[in-house]
Scaffold this active site. Sequence first.
Site, PDB file in Angstrom:
ATOM      1  N   ARG A 240      73.233  52.118  34.387  1.00 58.74           N
ATOM      2  CA  ARG A 240      74.546  51.285  34.302  1.00 58.74           C
ATOM      3  C   ARG A 240      74.958  51.016  32.969  1.00 58.74           C
ATOM      4  NH1 ARG A 240      74.992  52.845  38.979  1.00 58.74           N
ATOM      5  NH2 ARG A 240      75.058  51.585  40.659  1.00 58.74           N
ATOM      6  N   GLU A 269      84.153  50.057  33.445  1.00 55.43           N
ATOM      7  CA  GLU A 269      84.641  51.477  34.022  1.00 55.43           C
ATOM      8  C   GLU A 269      86.119  51.167  34.659  1.00 55.43           C
ATOM      9  OE1 GLU A 269      81.356  52.860  36.283  1.00 55.43           O
ATOM     10  OE2 GLU A 269      80.109  52.876  34.435  1.00 55.43           O
ATOM     11  N   HIS A 288      81.203  58.129  35.645  1.00 52.68           N
ATOM     12  CA  HIS A 288      80.257  57.791  36.699  1.00 52.68           C
ATOM     13  C   HIS A 288      80.166  58.702  37.918  1.00 52.68           C
ATOM     14  CE1 HIS A 288      78.108  53.940  37.973  1.00 52.68           C
ATOM     15  NE2 HIS A 288      77.633  54.889  38.682  1.00 52.68           N
TER      16      HIS A 288
HETATM   17  P1  NAP Z   1      64.189  53.041  41.952  1.00 51.76           P
HETATM   18  O1  NAP Z   1      63.530  54.064  42.733  1.00 51.76           O
HETATM   19  O2  NAP Z   1      64.283  51.669  42.429  1.00 51.76           O
HETATM   20  O3  NAP Z   1      63.693  53.172  40.553  1.00 51.76           O
HETATM   21  C1  NAP Z   1      64.030  52.320  39.396  1.00 51.76           C
HETATM   22  C2  NAP Z   1      62.872  52.284  38.512  1.00 51.76           C
HETATM   23  O4  NAP Z   1      62.985  51.318  37.217  1.00 51.76           O
HETATM   24  C3  NAP Z   1      61.414  51.778  39.039  1.00 51.76           C
HETATM   25  O5  NAP Z   1      60.337  52.823  38.763  1.00 51.76           O
HETATM   26  C4  NAP Z   1      61.068  50.524  38.308  1.00 51.76           C
HETATM   27  O6  NAP Z   1      59.755  50.529  37.995  1.00 51.76           O
HETATM   28  C5  NAP Z   1      62.013  50.495  36.855  1.00 51.76           C
HETATM   29  N1  NAP Z   1      62.267  49.294  36.450  1.00 51.76           N
HETATM   30  C6  NAP Z   1      62.888  48.252  37.000  1.00 51.76           C
HETATM   31  N2  NAP Z   1      62.903  47.480  36.134  1.00 51.76           N
HETATM   32  C7  NAP Z   1      62.358  48.020  34.833  1.00 51.76           C
HETATM   33  C8  NAP Z   1      62.411  47.409  33.634  1.00 51.76           C
HETATM   34  N3  NAP Z   1      62.731  46.016  33.494  1.00 51.76           N
HETATM   35  N4  NAP Z   1      61.977  48.129  32.532  1.00 51.76           N
HETATM   36  C9  NAP Z   1      61.610  49.262  32.893  1.00 51.76           C
HETATM   37  N5  NAP Z   1      61.464  49.967  33.982  1.00 51.76           N
HETATM   38  C10 NAP Z   1      62.023  49.182  34.908  1.00 51.76           C
HETATM   39  O7  NAP Z   1      65.809  53.444  41.709  1.00 51.76           O
HETATM   40  P2  NAP Z   1      66.466  54.844  41.702  1.00 51.76           P
HETATM   41  O8  NAP Z   1      66.742  55.313  43.030  1.00 51.76           O
HETATM   42  O9  NAP Z   1      65.646  55.929  40.808  1.00 51.76           O
HETATM   43  O10 NAP Z   1      67.677  54.575  40.849  1.00 51.76           O
HETATM   44  C11 NAP Z   1      67.841  53.856  39.543  1.00 51.76           C
HETATM   45  C12 NAP Z   1      68.903  53.282  39.124  1.00 51.76           C
HETATM   46  O11 NAP Z   1      69.912  54.573  38.613  1.00 51.76           O
HETATM   47  C13 NAP Z   1      69.823  52.596  40.014  1.00 51.76           C
HETATM   48  O12 NAP Z   1      69.704  51.318  40.282  1.00 51.76           O
HETATM   49  C14 NAP Z   1      71.191  52.941  39.562  1.00 51.76           C
HETATM   50  O13 NAP Z   1      71.617  51.441  38.701  1.00 51.76           O
HETATM   51  C15 NAP Z   1      71.142  54.237  38.792  1.00 51.76           C
HETATM   52  N6  NAP Z   1      71.862  55.102  39.556  1.00 51.76           N
HETATM   53  C16 NAP Z   1      73.231  55.698  38.897  1.00 51.76           C
HETATM   54  C17 NAP Z   1      73.784  56.527  39.423  1.00 51.76           C
HETATM   55  C18 NAP Z   1      75.137  57.316  38.726  1.00 51.76           C
HETATM   56  O14 NAP Z   1      75.870  57.464  39.410  1.00 51.76           O
HETATM   57  N7  NAP Z   1      75.141  56.933  37.415  1.00 51.76           N
HETATM   58  C19 NAP Z   1      73.467  57.251  40.682  1.00 51.76           C
HETATM   59  C20 NAP Z   1      72.395  56.544  41.120  1.00 51.76           C
HETATM   60  C21 NAP Z   1      71.687  55.465  40.697  1.00 51.76           C
HETATM   61  P3  NAP Z   1      58.918  49.004  37.548  1.00 51.76           P
HETATM   62  O15 NAP Z   1      59.444  48.148  38.902  1.00 51.76           O
HETATM   63  O16 NAP Z   1      57.411  49.352  37.700  1.00 51.76           O
HETATM   64  O17 NAP Z   1      59.462  48.658  36.553  1.00 51.76           O
END
Ligand code: NAP
Length: 329
Positions: A240, A269, A288
């Site tokens: 984000r 955005e 995005h």
């Molecule tokens: P996920 O499986 O929940 O993974 C998020 C990861 O971030 C977890 O491994 C978590 O591990 C880590 N994390 C959380 N807080 C953190 C911190 N303070 N420091 C370091 N690591 C941290 O989610 P996902 O499905 O992979 O998606 C991740 C993100 O990508 C979404 O939340 C969304 O914002 C973004 N996204 C963007 C798009 C786009 O169109 N650009 C599309 C899809 C998703 P820990 O809990 O161990 O820290």
Amino acid sequence: MSSKPYIYITRKLPEEIINNLCTFADVGMWEKEEEPVPREILLQETKKADALLTMLSDRIDEEIFQAGEKLKVIANLAVGYDNIDIELATKYGIAVCHTPDVLTDTTADLAFSLLLMVGRRLAESVELVKSGEWKSWSPLFMAGTDIHHKTIGIVGMGKIGEALAKRALGFDMNVLYHNRHRKMDVEKALGVHYRSFPDLVTESDYVVCLTPLTEETRGMFTKDVFRKMKKTAFFINVARGAVVIEEDLLLALREGEIAGAGLDVFEKEPIDPQHPFLKMKNVVALPHIGSASIETRTAMMKLCCRNIELILKNEKPISIVNEAVFLAK
Ligand code: NAP
């Protein structure tokens, strides 16, 4: 008055996707594809709604929860839910659902595409050919940076991060990651290496952010972080916009602290067309589109509809953020 539940959808979705909802509910929908629903209309519709199907551009806060006297579920068409006040939703007893898993591979594909685009100067090359600027072949003409055998540092090694790591390994990259919790099973299965955040940014040739936006990750990429990166390294953001202090990134790019950036997301955005990022050759900006394939967006829409249906029928939803709300019932 109808005894059926009322579902309001905040952006135009294809008819075939919502047909099933119409068999048991009255469905209202903002009919414009390109424009977000105006706040007043969202508030008005929420007053009647048992369920909302929302987009990440809709701000869902206390005003909405107060308006939604009958509101039971909000299904957000995204895996991220930083547009929704989850703590308050839970307090109001409203279930919040999202769309994890179904978008993982598509978003990882996009993240890896950004790596290729910035490293190999692809967007710049396309523009150059289209504008008639391609005059000759020369040894260092449009020479970029390799991807293979370089080091990628993934900040936020969750579902998408792991899928990205697999793609990077296919390109013989050295994969580092940083999370709050170390993932020994993933390290063993994939051969990736854990680093502290400062070590990861110092060692990587490509730093990719894939964390959720939370109070902890908001503004985590500052000028100090960019200063620690190699001058030849690239920053990629598919998380984000607000995980980065954009002014600091701009400065780092201008002062040559880093080599370039690939950005799918921005603090505001759509980005202002006059934004200085868009004038920089070493910045690739995308609108995005992380999860934007027809297959994946269709799966996301279907998952939102299914979650709404299950909650309204008092059954366990597939992907809920605040499970406590469902368990309390
Ligand atoms: P996920 O499986 O929940 O993974 C998020 C990861 O971030 C977890 O491994 C978590 O591990 C880590 N994390 C959380 N807080 C953190 C911190 N303070 N420091 C370091 N690591 C941290 O989610 P996902 O499905 O992979 O998606 C991740 C993100 O990508 C979404 O939340 C969304 O914002 C973004 N996204 C963007 C798009 C786009 O169109 N650009 C599309 C899809 C998703 P820990 O809990 O161990 O820290």
